[in-house]
Scaffold this motif. Structure first.
Motif, PDB file in Angstrom:
ATOM      1  N   LEU A 193     -78.203 -37.460  29.619  1.00  0.00           N
ATOM      2  CA  LEU A 193     -77.086 -38.217  30.183  1.00  0.00           C
ATOM      3  C   LEU A 193     -76.226 -37.403  31.142  1.00  0.00           C
ATOM      4  O   LEU A 193     -75.055 -37.713  31.363  1.00  0.00           O
ATOM      5  N   ARG A 194     -76.807 -36.347  31.711  1.00  0.00           N
ATOM      6  CA  ARG A 194     -76.033 -35.594  32.686  1.00  0.00           C
ATOM      7  C   ARG A 194     -76.910 -35.180  33.847  1.00  0.00           C
ATOM      8  O   ARG A 194     -78.135 -35.087  33.737  1.00  0.00           O
ATOM      9  N   GLY A 195     -76.267 -34.939  34.993  1.00  0.00           N
ATOM     10  CA  GLY A 195     -76.976 -34.490  36.191  1.00  0.00           C
ATOM     11  C   GLY A 195     -78.009 -35.487  36.678  1.00  0.00           C
ATOM     12  O   GLY A 195     -77.826 -36.709  36.612  1.00  0.00           O
ATOM     13  N   THR A 196     -79.117 -34.954  37.161  1.00  0.00           N
ATOM     14  CA  THR A 196     -80.208 -35.784  37.685  1.00  0.00           C
ATOM     15  C   THR A 196     -80.786 -36.690  36.615  1.00  0.00           C
ATOM     16  O   THR A 196     -81.131 -37.846  36.883  1.00  0.00           O
ATOM     17  N   ASN A 197     -80.861 -36.182  35.388  1.00  0.00           N
ATOM     18  CA  ASN A 197     -81.399 -36.999  34.292  1.00  0.00           C
ATOM     19  C   ASN A 197     -80.581 -38.265  34.069  1.00  0.00           C
ATOM     20  O   ASN A 197     -81.118 -39.307  33.692  1.00  0.00           O
ATOM     21  N   ALA A 198     -79.287 -38.190  34.286  1.00  0.00           N
ATOM     22  CA  ALA A 198     -78.436 -39.369  34.107  1.00  0.00           C
ATOM     23  C   ALA A 198     -78.799 -40.454  35.113  1.00  0.00           C
ATOM     24  O   ALA A 198     -78.874 -41.643  34.770  1.00  0.00           O
TER      25      ALA A 198
ATOM     26  N   TRP B 236     -78.834 -35.559  23.225  1.00  0.00           N
ATOM     27  CA  TRP B 236     -78.545 -36.736  24.049  1.00  0.00           C
ATOM     28  C   TRP B 236     -77.926 -36.300  25.385  1.00  0.00           C
ATOM     29  O   TRP B 236     -78.186 -36.910  26.432  1.00  0.00           O
ATOM     30  N   ALA B 237     -77.139 -35.247  25.344  1.00  0.00           N
ATOM     31  CA  ALA B 237     -76.456 -34.790  26.563  1.00  0.00           C
ATOM     32  C   ALA B 237     -77.452 -34.403  27.652  1.00  0.00           C
ATOM     33  O   ALA B 237     -77.170 -34.547  28.849  1.00  0.00           O
ATOM     34  N   ASP B 238     -78.634 -33.916  27.250  1.00  0.00           N
ATOM     35  CA  ASP B 238     -79.654 -33.533  28.232  1.00  0.00           C
ATOM     36  C   ASP B 238     -80.165 -34.737  29.014  1.00  0.00           C
ATOM     37  O   ASP B 238     -80.648 -34.600  30.136  1.00  0.00           O
TER      38      ASP B 238
END
Length: 469
Positions: free
Chosen positions: A17-22, A13-15
């Protein structure tokens, strides 16, 4: 692209919900949220709108026009995505939705408001479809399932937020501000889209011609069935339903002629994976659409306040959100077990609702009321756990060169199934006691018939979904 979703290495899930993906996640979930929250806001403020500018005779058309143009928007989204690319396709949808919201906010009459609702529906339909279609464009394949879980789960959040926002403005006598309040969200999404979405689609360009006739016929089918369902005469209901379905059969016969496709190849045949998946989705949506009359039953039979009844009904949508988020990260053989469990959960939940809704002891027994709430959540949970995996299978079953069309057609199918089911819900309750004898007795009769008959949808889905590989 892998043809077996169970073989894809699952990310965390963290992939997502962080950085550009978020930011990309905010953009895609925001499109669904804007479309869905608007639906519930307008449902809440409509009585105040009628009190201010009149137009009670056009009350139901606010929903009918919105749904009809949403279907047009979803059907056009594939063409718009191909021609304009992800960034400008999304911005076009936001612009149409925002113009519709401004028009509604400034409307001096109900007929003027309906024009604004048409623009809102058109832009919202495109946004809704793009939110699914862009998943396969902006995310790697191992994030698709989780992204679809979050996107589909936004309906539950919208159900909780929409009535509250609409109720605040309606109670304060400022219903027009409910429409203005949508604009800051649209502007925020536009800023994210401008900075994050690609200008061009990196996937191969898919040259599909605009199926104008099929889109017109699809809208005609929805309007015919919806208008007929407003009557309390069973013969009129039946005729409009048969005509609407006849139009749908005509669409199936002409779709794909001269290279113009509304739905991907194989969508109308149960011999193809897509046909099986789309029909399964439609049956599950049919079970969920019973929520339309739950607030009325709770208020009439059990004397709940409108606000309490509205939020109790939201438990269904909350179940969808919980189910989607729980199920989205599952892979391997457990996915087939989840898919087969979904229709069973919906079927059993609707049977319980048919038994308990008319029971006058419901609010006097804690045990019965808890069982009732579990059943309400079960309807949404059953469809929620299936939806991300069914959408993922649409992606993988799409014929080569029709991937964008398949992605956007998920929403076209969902919206049409919702419109058809909503019309059928109206036909059932109007002819099983809601109008005659009416009152508590009529609502009790109608509730038994409604939940019992619509339990047939997931019951058929139990057998059909076993064909989904």
């Amino acid at each position: 692209m892998s043809n077996d979703p169970s073989t894809i290495t699952q990310a965390k899930w963290a992939d997502l919900l962080r950085g550009t993906n978020a930011l990309l996640t905010i953009a895609l979930t925001g499109g669904v949220a804007l479309h869905a929250i608007n639906i519930y806001i307008v449902t809440t403020i409509l009585p105040s709108v009628v009190n201010d500018i009149g137009g009670l005779e056009y009350y139901a058309w606010n929903t009918t026009i919105f749904v009809a143009t949403s279907i047009v928007g979803s059907a056009l989204s594939s063409k718009i995505l191909n021609n304009l690319g992800p960034k400008f396709a999304y911005l076009t949808a936001l612009l149409l939705f925002s113009l519709g919201s401004i028009w509604c906010a400034a409307s001096p009459s109900m007929l003027s408001l309906l024009v604004g609702r048409a623009f809102q529906g058109l832009g919202g339909g495109i946004l809704f479809a793009l939110s699914y279609a862009l998943i396969r464009v902006v995310f790697p394949e191992n994030l698709w399932s989780r992204a679809m879980g979050i996107v589909s789960g936004m309906w539950g959040i919208a159900t909780l937020c929409g009535p509250a926002i609409g109720g605040i403005f309606a109670q304060g006598g400022h219903w027009r501000w409910a429409f203005w309040s949508l604009l800051p969200v649209a502007i925020l999404l536009a800023l994210i889209v401008i900075n994050q979405l690609p200008r061009k689609n990196n996937h191969a360009q898919q040259a599909n011609k605009l199926p104008l006739l099929a889109i017109i016929l699809l809208v005609a089918s929805v309007l015919t069935i919806s208008i007929g369902s407003l009557s309390s005469d069973l013969l009129s209901n039946t005729i409009s339903l048969l005509v609407g379905i006849g139009i749908l059969v005509t669409i199936a016969l002409i779709d794909g002629k001269n290279g113009k496709r509304l739905l991907p190849t194989g969508s109308y045949s149960l011999k193809s994976a897509l046909g099986i998946i789309y029909l399964t989705m439609s049956l599950l949506v049919g079970g969920m659409t019973t929520e339309i009359y739950v607030p009325y039953f709770l208020q009439t039979i059990h004397h709940f306040s409108p606000l309490s009844a509205g939020y109790l009904t939201a438990i269904m949508a909350a179940g969808w959100t919980i189910g989607a988020l729980f199920s989205a990260n599952k892979t391997g053989s457990i996915v087939l077990k989840i898919l087969r469990a979904g229709p069973v959960i919906i079927f059993m939940s609707l049977v319980v609702l048919a038994i308990l809704t008319p029971n006058l002891q419901l609010v006097h027994s804690i045990a019965l009321f808890i069982i009732y709430l579990i059943a309400m959540m079960g309807v949404g949970l059953g469809i929620g756990i299936c939806w991300p995996h069914l959408v993922l299978r649409v992606f993988n079953a799409a014929p080569k060169g029709e991937e964008n069309l398949a992605s956007s057609s998920v929403i076209t199918v969902q919206l049409y199934a919702t419109a058809l089911s909503a019309a059928l819900v109206g036909v059932v309750v109007n002819n099983t006691g809601l109008i005659n004898p009416g009152g508590v007795e009529g609502a009790q009769q109608a509730s038994v018939w409604l939940f019992s008959l619509f339990a047939i949808c997931p019951f058929l889905g139990i057998f059909l979904i076993r064909k989904v590989k």
